[in-house]
Design a protein around this motif. Structure first.
Motif, PDB file in Angstrom:
ATOM      1  N   ASP A  82     -11.933 -18.733   2.540  1.00 42.23           N
ATOM      2  CA  ASP A  82     -12.577 -17.545   2.918  1.00 42.23           C
ATOM      3  C   ASP A  82     -14.000 -17.531   2.368  1.00 42.23           C
ATOM      4  O   ASP A  82     -14.787 -16.921   2.961  1.00 42.23           O
TER       5      ASP A  82
ATOM      6  N   LYS B 233      -2.236  -4.339   2.752  1.00 43.57           N
ATOM      7  CA  LYS B 233      -1.921  -4.190   3.187  1.00 43.57           C
ATOM      8  C   LYS B 233      -2.734  -5.520   4.398  1.00 43.57           C
ATOM      9  O   LYS B 233      -2.628  -5.695   5.082  1.00 43.57           O
ATOM     10  N   TYR B 234      -3.490  -5.696   3.777  1.00 43.64           N
ATOM     11  CA  TYR B 234      -4.467  -6.359   4.693  1.00 43.64           C
ATOM     12  C   TYR B 234      -3.995  -8.037   4.075  1.00 43.64           C
ATOM     13  O   TYR B 234      -4.076  -8.959   5.500  1.00 43.64           O
TER      14      TYR B 234
ATOM     15  N   ARG C  41     -12.178   5.952   1.321  1.00 41.69           N
ATOM     16  CA  ARG C  41     -10.829   6.465   2.335  1.00 41.69           C
ATOM     17  C   ARG C  41     -11.405   7.671   1.359  1.00 41.69           C
ATOM     18  O   ARG C  41     -11.538   8.238   0.796  1.00 41.69           O
TER      19      ARG C  41
ATOM     20  N   VAL D 289      -7.506 -16.330  -2.480  1.00 44.22           N
ATOM     21  CA  VAL D 289      -6.938 -15.322  -3.303  1.00 44.22           C
ATOM     22  C   VAL D 289      -7.797 -13.925  -2.662  1.00 44.22           C
ATOM     23  O   VAL D 289      -9.122 -13.901  -2.578  1.00 44.22           O
ATOM     24  N   GLN D 290      -6.883 -13.164  -3.084  1.00 50.44           N
ATOM     25  CA  GLN D 290      -6.786 -11.828  -1.835  1.00 50.44           C
ATOM     26  C   GLN D 290      -8.174 -11.111  -3.474  1.00 50.44           C
ATOM     27  O   GLN D 290      -8.186 -11.056  -4.378  1.00 50.44           O
ATOM     28  N   LEU D 291      -8.856 -10.334  -2.828  1.00 50.79           N
ATOM     29  CA  LEU D 291     -10.442  -9.797  -3.466  1.00 50.79           C
ATOM     30  C   LEU D 291     -10.268  -8.002  -3.602  1.00 50.79           C
ATOM     31  O   LEU D 291      -9.862  -7.710  -2.666  1.00 50.79           O
TER      32      LEU D 291
ATOM     33  N   LYS E 272      -2.992 -10.677   7.409  1.00 53.85           N
ATOM     34  CA  LYS E 272      -3.055 -12.082   7.889  1.00 53.85           C
ATOM     35  C   LYS E 272      -1.641 -12.569   7.615  1.00 53.85           C
ATOM     36  O   LYS E 272      -2.301 -13.806   8.706  1.00 53.85           O
TER      37      LYS E 272
ATOM     38  N   PRO F 237     -11.807   2.131  11.533  1.00 55.51           N
ATOM     39  CA  PRO F 237     -11.305   0.783  12.095  1.00 55.51           C
ATOM     40  C   PRO F 237     -11.262   0.663  12.934  1.00 55.51           C
ATOM     41  O   PRO F 237     -12.165   1.794  14.030  1.00 55.51           O
ATOM     42  N   GLY F 238     -11.268  -0.625  13.425  1.00 57.50           N
ATOM     43  CA  GLY F 238     -10.966  -1.191  14.892  1.00 57.50           C
ATOM     44  C   GLY F 238     -12.498  -1.715  15.125  1.00 57.50           C
ATOM     45  O   GLY F 238     -12.300  -2.637  16.512  1.00 57.50           O
TER      46      GLY F 238
ATOM     47  N   ARG G  42     -10.109 -10.907  10.008  1.00 58.75           N
ATOM     48  CA  ARG G  42      -9.068 -11.142   9.824  1.00 58.75           C
ATOM     49  C   ARG G  42      -8.963 -12.712  10.828  1.00 58.75           C
ATOM     50  O   ARG G  42      -8.280 -13.421  10.746  1.00 58.75           O
TER      51      ARG G  42
ATOM     52  N   ILE H 270      -9.765   6.414   6.697  1.00 61.12           N
ATOM     53  CA  ILE H 270     -10.717   5.337   6.488  1.00 61.12           C
ATOM     54  C   ILE H 270     -11.840   6.272   6.900  1.00 61.12           C
ATOM     55  O   ILE H 270     -12.023   6.551   8.120  1.00 61.12           O
TER      56      ILE H 270
ATOM     57  N   GLY I  16     -12.625  -5.006  10.542  1.00 61.62           N
ATOM     58  CA  GLY I  16     -11.904  -5.222  10.144  1.00 61.62           C
ATOM     59  C   GLY I  16     -10.993  -6.809  10.593  1.00 61.62           C
ATOM     60  O   GLY I  16     -10.891  -7.695  10.504  1.00 61.62           O
ATOM     61  N   PRO I  17     -10.288  -6.293  12.183  1.00 60.71           N
ATOM     62  CA  PRO I  17      -9.921  -7.053  12.678  1.00 60.71           C
ATOM     63  C   PRO I  17     -10.766  -8.965  12.762  1.00 60.71           C
ATOM     64  O   PRO I  17      -9.897  -9.354  12.922  1.00 60.71           O
TER      65      PRO I  17
HETATM   66  N1  LIG Z   1     -10.251 -12.585  -0.230  1.00 62.37           N
HETATM   67  C1  LIG Z   1     -10.629 -11.687   0.686  1.00 62.37           C
HETATM   68  N2  LIG Z   1     -10.616 -10.788   0.157  1.00 62.37           N
HETATM   69  C2  LIG Z   1     -10.986  -9.406   0.925  1.00 62.37           C
HETATM   70  C3  LIG Z   1     -11.722  -9.535   1.626  1.00 62.37           C
HETATM   71  C4  LIG Z   1     -12.152 -11.067   2.385  1.00 62.37           C
HETATM   72  O1  LIG Z   1     -12.729 -11.711   3.040  1.00 62.37           O
HETATM   73  N3  LIG Z   1     -11.140 -12.295   1.528  1.00 62.37           N
HETATM   74  N4  LIG Z   1     -12.470  -8.475   2.709  1.00 62.37           N
HETATM   75  C5  LIG Z   1     -11.887  -7.390   2.373  1.00 62.37           C
HETATM   76  C6  LIG Z   1     -10.049  -6.684   2.837  1.00 62.37           C
HETATM   77  N5  LIG Z   1     -10.406  -7.711   4.061  1.00 62.37           N
HETATM   78  C7  LIG Z   1      -9.530  -9.068   3.682  1.00 62.37           C
HETATM   79  O2  LIG Z   1      -9.188  -9.504   3.058  1.00 62.37           O
HETATM   80  C8  LIG Z   1      -9.933  -6.920   5.140  1.00 62.37           C
HETATM   81  C9  LIG Z   1     -10.377  -5.378   5.374  1.00 62.37           C
HETATM   82  C10 LIG Z   1      -9.967  -4.822   6.277  1.00 62.37           C
HETATM   83  C11 LIG Z   1      -9.284  -5.514   7.712  1.00 62.37           C
HETATM   84  C12 LIG Z   1      -8.737  -4.829   8.509  1.00 62.37           C
HETATM   85  O3  LIG Z   1      -8.596  -5.381   9.656  1.00 62.37           O
HETATM   86  N6  LIG Z   1      -9.224  -3.423   8.732  1.00 62.37           N
HETATM   87  C13 LIG Z   1      -8.552  -2.520   9.923  1.00 62.37           C
HETATM   88  C14 LIG Z   1      -8.204  -1.216   9.014  1.00 62.37           C
HETATM   89  C15 LIG Z   1      -7.131  -1.439   8.352  1.00 62.37           C
HETATM   90  C16 LIG Z   1      -5.994   0.399   8.355  1.00 62.37           C
HETATM   91  O4  LIG Z   1      -5.823   0.847   8.601  1.00 62.37           O
HETATM   92  O5  LIG Z   1      -6.238   0.149   6.714  1.00 62.37           O
HETATM   93  C17 LIG Z   1      -9.789  -2.385  10.622  1.00 62.37           C
HETATM   94  O6  LIG Z   1     -10.878  -2.166   9.698  1.00 62.37           O
HETATM   95  O7  LIG Z   1      -9.420  -2.120  11.996  1.00 62.37           O
HETATM   96  C18 LIG Z   1      -8.817  -6.763   7.073  1.00 62.37           C
HETATM   97  C19 LIG Z   1      -9.247  -7.448   6.371  1.00 62.37           C
HETATM   98  C20 LIG Z   1     -11.778  -7.253   0.605  1.00 62.37           C
HETATM   99  N7  LIG Z   1     -11.357  -8.448  -0.057  1.00 62.37           N
END
Ligand SMILES: Nc1nc2c(c(=O)[nH]1)N[C@@H](CN(C=O)c1ccc(C(=O)N[C@@H](CCC(=O)O)C(=O)O)cc1)CN2
Length: 285
Positions: free
Chosen positions: A120, A48-49, A235, A96-98, A53, A260-261, A268, A241, A264-265
């Protein structure tokens, strides 16, 4: 009285609008920024993340390069895709997504990323530059937190910030960023080895909760009027969340980022900013 909401969604939208103009200017100079992602495994949250992106990229005009590997991928297969992204001229920055699946050595993977393409800010060279106070792409979540506080006029200089958690994406680098001369905050970091966490929290002007423990930060832990940023994501049984901050904190805090809100945004938006800045640097030669 209820806390002022640190609206990450609206702030990120404003930043993305500015980035759209900068991407258009780059394209006029013949440069198209391209964000690559490598997703390994089938974690639904990570999928989803990453999808989010690429949606953001499309919205601001950044090209997308998506690479995926199954959860069974070997270290060598993961590293091969990293080498491919390093060599791809269309990919001006990538991540690289973590987390990576168990069995993959994440540090070895991150070290292979070309530091000039590190979207990143998590490559050891770039983290080292942050320690030395040299220019480098900044880790996205910490940068999003600081940007959100600045945009809402929350005083950072001279503030006592308590950071809860010591993970790689937030806890490790946020104190480094907050203690730069440009931010000038005083930071206490608390974690699972800290005694009397509540006592530390009660002294904070700003609390950043990034532990991933549901409702860890309670109203009685917060100094009235403090700014509280809720970063942790857990969760509930319906997949909804649950942040690190108890909802009752809204009645005590001066500012609160929703989750959220909130952060997280902003994470991104900061990723897109890193990609655009790297492309602008490359265009400058
Ligand atoms: N390589 C990376 N991996 C991870 C990172 C990172 O910065 N680089 N951070 C987190 C996950 N993450 C980005 O990758 C991330 C988390 C949350 C959101 C976001 O917009 N969340 C929304 C809610 C989304 C939902 O409903 O699930 C919010 O907070 O409003 C964006 C990016 C770990 N891995």
């Amino acid at each position: 009285m209820s806390a002022e909401i640190l609206d990450g969604k609206a702030t990120a939208a404003a930043i993305k609008s500015d980035l759209t103009t900068r991407v258009a200017a780059l394209k006029e100079r013949g440069v198209t920024p391209g964000l690559g992602t490598l997703l390994v495994g089938d974690d639904v949250g990570s999928q989803k993340y990453v999808a989010g992106k690429h949606r953001d990229c499309a919205a601001v005009g950044i090209a997308s390069i998506q690479r995926e590997l199954p959860a069974t991928a070997s270290q060598a297969e993961v590293e091969a895709v990293v080498r491919e992204l390093n060599a791809d001229p269309a990919c001006t920055g990538y991540l690289v997504q973590l987390p990576l699946p168990r069995g993959i050595d994440v540090n070895r993977v991150l070290e292979l990323v070309d530091p000039a393409k590190d979207a990143d800010g998590l490559h050891p060279t770039n983290l080292g530059r942050l320690v030395l106070g040299e220019p480098a792409p900044l880790p996205c979540t910490p940068n999003g937190i600081i940007t959100l506080l600045r945009r809402y006029g929350v005083a950072i200089a001279g503030a006592h910030v308590v950071v809860v958690g010591r993970g790689v994406t937030v806890g490790r680098s946020l104190p480094l960023m907050l203690t730069r001369r440009s931010e000038n905050a005083t930071v206490t970091q608390v974690h699972t080895g800290t005694r009397e966490v509540s006592e530390h929290l009660r002294q904070a002007d700003i609390v950043v909760a990034a532990a991933g423990v549901p409702h860890l930060v309670k109203p009685e832990d917060i100094k009235p009027g403090a700014a509280v940023l809720d970063v942790g994501v857990s969760r509930d049984e319906h997949g909804k969340i649950v942040g690190d901050v108890h909802p009752g904190v809204a009645e005590v805090a001066g500012w609160l980022s929703p989750n959220p809100g909130g952060v997280g945004p902003m994470t991104r938006a900061m990723l897109l900013q890193n990609v655009v800045e790297a492309a602008e640097r490359a265009a400058e030669g």
